[in-house]
Design a protein around this motif. Structure first.
Motif, PDB file in Angstrom:
ATOM      1  N   MET A   1      14.089  61.737  11.948  1.00  0.00           N
ATOM      2  CA  MET A   1      13.992  62.743  12.980  1.00  0.00           C
ATOM      3  C   MET A   1      15.207  62.655  13.895  1.00  0.00           C
ATOM      4  SD  MET A   1      10.149  62.950  14.414  1.00  0.00           S
ATOM      5  CE  MET A   1       8.934  62.147  13.390  1.00  0.00           C
ATOM      6  N   SER A   2      15.707  63.795  14.252  1.00  0.00           N
ATOM      7  CA  SER A   2      16.885  63.873  15.102  1.00  0.00           C
ATOM      8  C   SER A   2      16.667  64.948  16.157  1.00  0.00           C
ATOM      9  CB  SER A   2      18.097  64.210  14.239  1.00  0.00           C
ATOM     10  OG  SER A   2      19.173  64.610  15.020  1.00  0.00           O
ATOM     11  N   ILE A  23      13.906  62.216  29.458  1.00  0.00           N
ATOM     12  CA  ILE A  23      13.373  62.558  28.132  1.00  0.00           C
ATOM     13  C   ILE A  23      14.078  61.746  27.054  1.00  0.00           C
ATOM     14  CG2 ILE A  23      13.208  64.416  26.424  1.00  0.00           C
ATOM     15  CD1 ILE A  23      12.813  66.323  28.861  1.00  0.00           C
ATOM     16  N   ASP A  24      15.384  61.603  27.178  1.00  0.00           N
ATOM     17  CA  ASP A  24      16.143  60.810  26.212  1.00  0.00           C
ATOM     18  C   ASP A  24      15.592  59.388  26.148  1.00  0.00           C
ATOM     19  OD1 ASP A  24      18.263  60.310  24.344  1.00  0.00           O
ATOM     20  OD2 ASP A  24      19.440  59.417  25.967  1.00  0.00           O
ATOM     21  N   GLN A  28      14.036  57.685  22.794  1.00  0.00           N
ATOM     22  CA  GLN A  28      14.644  56.483  22.236  1.00  0.00           C
ATOM     23  C   GLN A  28      13.640  55.327  22.191  1.00  0.00           C
ATOM     24  OE1 GLN A  28      18.532  55.349  23.570  1.00  0.00           O
ATOM     25  NE2 GLN A  28      19.283  57.455  23.513  1.00  0.00           N
ATOM     26  N   ALA A  29      12.757  55.256  23.184  1.00  0.00           N
ATOM     27  CA  ALA A  29      11.729  54.208  23.194  1.00  0.00           C
ATOM     28  C   ALA A  29      10.785  54.348  22.002  1.00  0.00           C
ATOM     29  CB  ALA A  29      10.932  54.256  24.503  1.00  0.00           C
ATOM     30  N   THR A  34      18.640  60.420  19.081  1.00  0.00           N
ATOM     31  CA  THR A  34      18.969  61.520  19.976  1.00  0.00           C
ATOM     32  C   THR A  34      20.473  61.639  20.146  1.00  0.00           C
ATOM     33  OG1 THR A  34      18.904  60.149  21.967  1.00  0.00           O
ATOM     34  CG2 THR A  34      16.831  61.203  21.303  1.00  0.00           C
ATOM     35  N   GLU A  35      20.883  62.816  20.538  1.00  0.00           N
ATOM     36  CA  GLU A  35      22.270  63.045  20.925  1.00  0.00           C
ATOM     37  C   GLU A  35      22.223  63.965  22.145  1.00  0.00           C
ATOM     38  OE1 GLU A  35      26.617  63.757  18.946  1.00  0.00           O
ATOM     39  OE2 GLU A  35      24.841  63.862  17.699  1.00  0.00           O
ATOM     40  N   VAL A  36      22.875  63.537  23.224  1.00  0.00           N
ATOM     41  CA  VAL A  36      22.830  64.270  24.489  1.00  0.00           C
ATOM     42  C   VAL A  36      24.156  64.975  24.730  1.00  0.00           C
ATOM     43  CG1 VAL A  36      22.552  64.061  26.998  1.00  0.00           C
ATOM     44  CG2 VAL A  36      21.178  62.630  25.467  1.00  0.00           C
TER      45      VAL A  36
END
Length: 190
Positions: A1-2, A23-24, A28-29, A34-36
């Motif tokens: 998932m990404s 939210i990031d 991540q937790a 993710t990519e911000v």
């Protein structure tokens, strides 16, 4: 998932960026990649003139193309989303959000702008091919407090509503991914 997260506030210390950072951290937790992208991280001329050959924009477009979900946040200006988020959305190719799960967020000074997500932002997302748009979360500025002038902190009620929206996103994500895999393999919907 990404998941790609997009912050559309031009402020260097902003409530919108605080929402995306919060939210990031939650994603991540849970072990989600993710990519911000923050509008301030882009070269202004490249964004304004939609220079799709600029390295930052190439990376941004590739990340969105590969993402399973896109979460975007915008401040409310003049009863609508920010021009900065619109510039970033203009960089997304036509139908670039097709097959993506999208969670929109907005923050504003009063609850008078509560419907900005439904009446201003969702039509733009639909024009980009997004058919899997979640309800979204509106956060009143009073629910974001500035700590030591460095960053905003997301308050309790907003935290709970964002968590519920993320739970909904994570619950729906495997279904969206499965549907995309079926569509790419040539298998039609039943």
């Amino acid at each position: 998932m990404s998941v790609v997260l997009i912050a559309g506030s031009p402020g260097s210390v902003s409530r919108t960026s605080a929402l995306i950072t919060f939210i990031d951290g939650l994603l991540q937790a849970r072990g989600i990649k993710t990519e911000v992208f923050n509008v301030n991280d882009f070269d202004g001329n490249a964004v304004f003139f939609a220079d799709v050959s600029a390295p930052q924009i190439v990376r941004y477009r590739e990340a969105i193309a590969k993402a399973d979900a896109v979460i975007l946040a915008t401040p409310v200006y003049q009863a609508s989303f920010s021009g900065a988020i619109k510039l970033l959305l203009d960089l997304v190719p036509e139908r670039g959000l097709k097959g993506k799960l999208v969670l929109p967020l907005a923050n504003g000074g009063s609850d008078n702008h509560l419907l900005v997500i439904d009446y201003a932002l969702k039509p733009v997302l639909s024009a980009l091919g997004a058919s899997n748009v979640l309800g979204g979360v509106y956060v009143n500025a009073k629910q974001l407090t500035l700590e030591e002038g460095q960053a905003y902190r997301v308050g309790g009620d907003a935290r709970a509503r964002i968590q519920r929206a993320l739970d909904e996103l994570l619950e729906a994500l495997p279904l969206v991914i499965g549907a995309n895999e079926r569509n790419h393999s040539g298998v039609a919907y039943a």
